[in-house]
Design a protein around this motif. Structure first.
Motif, PDB file in Angstrom:
ATOM      1  N   ALA A  37      50.140   3.960   7.754  1.00 15.21           N
ATOM      2  CA  ALA A  37      50.925   4.933   6.994  1.00 15.21           C
ATOM      3  C   ALA A  37      52.317   4.390   6.691  1.00 15.21           C
ATOM      4  O   ALA A  37      52.838   4.580   5.581  1.00 15.21           O
ATOM      5  N   ASP A  38      52.942   3.723   7.656  1.00 12.33           N
ATOM      6  CA  ASP A  38      54.255   3.117   7.408  1.00 12.33           C
ATOM      7  C   ASP A  38      54.184   2.039   6.334  1.00 12.33           C
ATOM      8  O   ASP A  38      55.063   1.951   5.473  1.00 12.33           O
ATOM      9  N   ALA A  39      53.148   1.222   6.371  1.00 12.43           N
ATOM     10  CA  ALA A  39      52.992   0.172   5.361  1.00 12.43           C
ATOM     11  C   ALA A  39      52.777   0.773   3.975  1.00 12.43           C
ATOM     12  O   ALA A  39      53.340   0.281   2.983  1.00 12.43           O
ATOM     13  N   LEU A  40      51.996   1.831   3.888  1.00 14.25           N
ATOM     14  CA  LEU A  40      51.769   2.493   2.603  1.00 14.25           C
ATOM     15  C   LEU A  40      53.062   3.113   2.082  1.00 14.25           C
ATOM     16  O   LEU A  40      53.391   2.992   0.902  1.00 14.25           O
ATOM     17  N   PHE A  41      53.820   3.769   2.964  1.00 17.85           N
ATOM     18  CA  PHE A  41      55.097   4.371   2.576  1.00 17.85           C
ATOM     19  C   PHE A  41      56.059   3.303   2.070  1.00 17.85           C
ATOM     20  O   PHE A  41      56.732   3.494   1.051  1.00 17.85           O
ATOM     21  N   GLU A  42      56.142   2.179   2.793  1.00 14.96           N
ATOM     22  CA  GLU A  42      57.016   1.074   2.364  1.00 14.96           C
ATOM     23  C   GLU A  42      56.599   0.541   0.993  1.00 14.96           C
ATOM     24  O   GLU A  42      57.438   0.253   0.153  1.00 14.96           O
ATOM     25  N   HIS A  43      55.303   0.401   0.784  1.00 16.54           N
ATOM     26  CA  HIS A  43      54.805  -0.134  -0.481  1.00 16.54           C
ATOM     27  C   HIS A  43      55.104   0.824  -1.639  1.00 16.54           C
ATOM     28  O   HIS A  43      55.519   0.393  -2.718  1.00 16.54           O
ATOM     29  N   LEU A  44      54.885   2.119  -1.430  1.00 16.08           N
ATOM     30  CA  LEU A  44      55.106   3.090  -2.491  1.00 16.08           C
ATOM     31  C   LEU A  44      56.584   3.294  -2.795  1.00 16.08           C
ATOM     32  O   LEU A  44      56.938   3.695  -3.902  1.00 16.08           O
ATOM     33  N   ASN A  45      57.456   3.017  -1.842  1.00 21.82           N
ATOM     34  CA  ASN A  45      58.896   3.230  -2.028  1.00 21.82           C
ATOM     35  C   ASN A  45      59.675   1.923  -2.089  1.00 21.82           C
ATOM     36  O   ASN A  45      60.871   1.902  -1.788  1.00 21.82           O
ATOM     37  N   GLN A  46      59.030   0.856  -2.460  1.00 22.51           N
ATOM     38  CA  GLN A  46      59.690  -0.442  -2.568  1.00 22.51           C
ATOM     39  C   GLN A  46      60.820  -0.364  -3.586  1.00 22.51           C
ATOM     40  O   GLN A  46      60.624   0.094  -4.709  1.00 22.51           O
ATOM     41  N   GLY A  47      62.011  -0.771  -3.173  1.00 24.11           N
ATOM     42  CA  GLY A  47      63.165  -0.773  -4.062  1.00 24.11           C
ATOM     43  C   GLY A  47      63.934   0.528  -4.080  1.00 24.11           C
ATOM     44  O   GLY A  47      64.949   0.639  -4.757  1.00 24.11           O
ATOM     45  N   LYS A  48      63.479   1.544  -3.381  1.00 23.18           N
ATOM     46  CA  LYS A  48      64.139   2.849  -3.368  1.00 23.18           C
ATOM     47  C   LYS A  48      64.814   3.147  -2.036  1.00 23.18           C
ATOM     48  O   LYS A  48      65.587   4.091  -1.944  1.00 23.18           O
ATOM     49  N   MET A  49      64.530   2.380  -1.035  1.00 28.02           N
ATOM     50  CA  MET A  49      65.048   2.653   0.296  1.00 28.02           C
ATOM     51  C   MET A  49      66.347   1.895   0.533  1.00 28.02           C
ATOM     52  O   MET A  49      66.608   0.863  -0.080  1.00 28.02           O
ATOM     53  N   TRP A  50      67.150   2.407   1.458  1.00 25.37           N
ATOM     54  CA  TRP A  50      68.460   1.826   1.721  1.00 25.37           C
ATOM     55  C   TRP A  50      68.365   0.358   2.104  1.00 25.37           C
ATOM     56  O   TRP A  50      69.169  -0.458   1.654  1.00 25.37           O
ATOM     57  N   LYS A  51      67.404   0.011   2.927  1.00 25.12           N
ATOM     58  CA  LYS A  51      67.319  -1.389   3.349  1.00 25.12           C
ATOM     59  C   LYS A  51      66.984  -2.325   2.189  1.00 25.12           C
ATOM     60  O   LYS A  51      67.221  -3.518   2.274  1.00 25.12           O
ATOM     61  N   HIS A  52      66.463  -1.794   1.099  1.00 31.11           N
ATOM     62  CA  HIS A  52      66.151  -2.620  -0.060  1.00 31.11           C
ATOM     63  C   HIS A  52      67.332  -2.730  -1.030  1.00 31.11           C
ATOM     64  O   HIS A  52      67.409  -3.693  -1.798  1.00 31.11           O
ATOM     65  N   ILE A  53      68.227  -1.733  -1.022  1.00 32.80           N
ATOM     66  CA  ILE A  53      69.307  -1.732  -2.013  1.00 32.80           C
ATOM     67  C   ILE A  53      70.698  -1.839  -1.397  1.00 32.80           C
ATOM     68  O   ILE A  53      71.685  -1.821  -2.121  1.00 32.80           O
ATOM     69  N   LYS A  54      70.804  -1.963  -0.094  1.00 32.12           N
ATOM     70  CA  LYS A  54      72.132  -1.953   0.531  1.00 32.12           C
ATOM     71  C   LYS A  54      72.995  -3.141   0.116  1.00 32.12           C
ATOM     72  O   LYS A  54      74.211  -3.031   0.096  1.00 32.12           O
ATOM     73  N   HIS A  55      72.376  -4.242  -0.274  1.00 35.62           N
ATOM     74  CA  HIS A  55      73.162  -5.396  -0.705  1.00 35.62           C
ATOM     75  C   HIS A  55      73.958  -5.097  -1.981  1.00 35.62           C
ATOM     76  O   HIS A  55      74.960  -5.727  -2.256  1.00 35.62           O
ATOM     77  N   GLN A  56      73.518  -4.110  -2.749  1.00 34.79           N
ATOM     78  CA  GLN A  56      74.233  -3.745  -3.976  1.00 34.79           C
ATOM     79  C   GLN A  56      75.514  -2.971  -3.676  1.00 34.79           C
ATOM     80  O   GLN A  56      76.432  -2.946  -4.494  1.00 34.79           O
ATOM     81  N   TYR A  57      75.602  -2.338  -2.527  1.00 33.76           N
ATOM     82  CA  TYR A  57      76.712  -1.472  -2.199  1.00 33.76           C
ATOM     83  C   TYR A  57      77.639  -2.022  -1.126  1.00 33.76           C
ATOM     84  O   TYR A  57      78.737  -1.508  -0.950  1.00 33.76           O
ATOM     85  N   GLU A  58      77.194  -3.028  -0.415  1.00 33.37           N
ATOM     86  CA  GLU A  58      78.047  -3.608   0.615  1.00 33.37           C
ATOM     87  C   GLU A  58      79.056  -4.546  -0.030  1.00 33.37           C
ATOM     88  O   GLU A  58      78.729  -5.309  -0.936  1.00 33.37           O
ATOM     89  N   GLN A  59      80.266  -4.491   0.459  1.00 38.13           N
ATOM     90  CA  GLN A  59      81.300  -5.368  -0.062  1.00 38.13           C
ATOM     91  C   GLN A  59      81.424  -6.561   0.889  1.00 38.13           C
ATOM     92  O   GLN A  59      81.427  -6.395   2.109  1.00 38.13           O
TER      93      GLN A  59
END
Length: 62
Positions: A37-59
């Motif tokens: 279930a965790d793997a499916l959730f990660e796959h369906l939400n790829q690019g939407k989670m904080w760990k995937h986009i935090k590099h865009q907001y960290e200075q």
């Protein structure tokens, strides 16, 4: 038929081994279901989670 008999003699003949078999089966199933279930959730939400986009907001510190 021999496989069924050996499984019965090994796992289901005594109540204690039957109960242990059920408990172990439940724990293994729970772990596999949870990871699936965790793997499916990660796959369906790829690019939407904080760990995937935090590099865009960290200075970067200079």
């Amino acid at each position: 038929m021999s496989l069924i008999n050996s499984v019965y003699r090994t796992l289901f003949r005594r109540s204690s081994t039957f109960a242990l078999t059920i408990v172990v089966g439940v724990v293994v199933f729970e772990r596999a279901f949870d990871q699936g279930a965790d793997a499916l959730f990660e796959h369906l939400n790829q690019g939407k989670m904080w760990k995937h986009i935090k590099h865009q907001y960290e200075q970067k510190e200079e």
